[in-house]
Scaffold this active site. Sequence first.
Site, PDB file in Angstrom:
ATOM      1  N   ASP A 203       2.858  43.210 -34.950  1.00  0.00           N
ATOM      2  CA  ASP A 203       4.114  42.459 -34.930  1.00  0.00           C
ATOM      3  C   ASP A 203       4.320  41.833 -33.561  1.00  0.00           C
ATOM      4  O   ASP A 203       3.544  42.068 -32.632  1.00  0.00           O
ATOM      5  CB  ASP A 203       5.292  43.396 -35.248  1.00  0.00           C
TER       6      ASP A 203
ATOM      7  N   ASP B  44       7.042  42.444 -31.664  1.00  0.00           N
ATOM      8  CA  ASP B  44       8.172  43.164 -31.084  1.00  0.00           C
ATOM      9  C   ASP B  44       9.447  42.418 -31.465  1.00  0.00           C
ATOM     10  O   ASP B  44       9.541  41.894 -32.585  1.00  0.00           O
ATOM     11  CB  ASP B  44       7.998  43.339 -29.571  1.00  0.00           C
TER      12      ASP B  44
END
Length: 290
Positions: free
Chosen positions: A209, A211
Amino acid sequence: MDTVIGIIGGSGVYEIDGLEDAQWISVEGPFGAPSDDLLVGKLNGVKMVFLPRHGRGHVQTPSTVNYRANIDALKRAGVTDVISVSACGSFREEMAPGDFVIVDQFIDRTFDREKSFFGPGCVAHVSVAHPTCPRLSQHCYDAALSAGITAHMGGTYLAMEGPQFSTLAESKMYREHWGADVIGMTNMPEAKLAREAELCYASVAMITDYDSWHPDHGEVDVTQIIATLMGNASKAKSIIAQLPERLGEARSDCPHGCDKALEFAIITQPEARDPAMVAKLDAIAGRVLG
């Protein structure tokens, strides 16, 4: 000396495919129980030891993992080279979910973990200026490229305590002011302890991802992470499968001195050392404590 490859499997990596004569063994040590038993076998003629960092079924949080017991258990099992596989978030647009980063630096923001095997009665200071092994890291990077994985050689890993993900303000600070490239919860104090144990250590970080800093991706979502993890896990296994051939059965000394990290690190004079502490360090520092 024979090569013995240790794999610490993070989220999504709970086994190694193709291990011959594989068996789970229990290893006891003075630092408590490791996360799980060790899966021991051979892959292409090279001994391999696998430890699920969070335990089978993912029962340990990043903070409750007994990092000292894990590294001690691997050392007792004869491991010479440790490859850490873990999930992480990215602070860089070009380091996208699904990519891998071969980490070479850390910023340690953990605060609730035992970070050293040494202590009162036997004091030691090792250098972690370069906390990963360049030789072992290069092998991991080459294996990733060979497997068709988009991999980045080098990157700074911000180790946070967790288990919560970052606030937006923290994410922006780590990215814009601290120069971190990825963020995770498990590589510290693991890397420091591996250095104290004179083990070569490489970190293979699997990006799941962005973040929370990325304006187009919003906050971190666990369902998104798990979906990306499933794809990353098969990629990680393709790297692991190549390591026996790349490292070889016979192991020579580490050219970067990882396996001699304690040579001049122990400060406590022999006559002042606590025998009980020295006994606990039999696997970790037996080479220099004699």
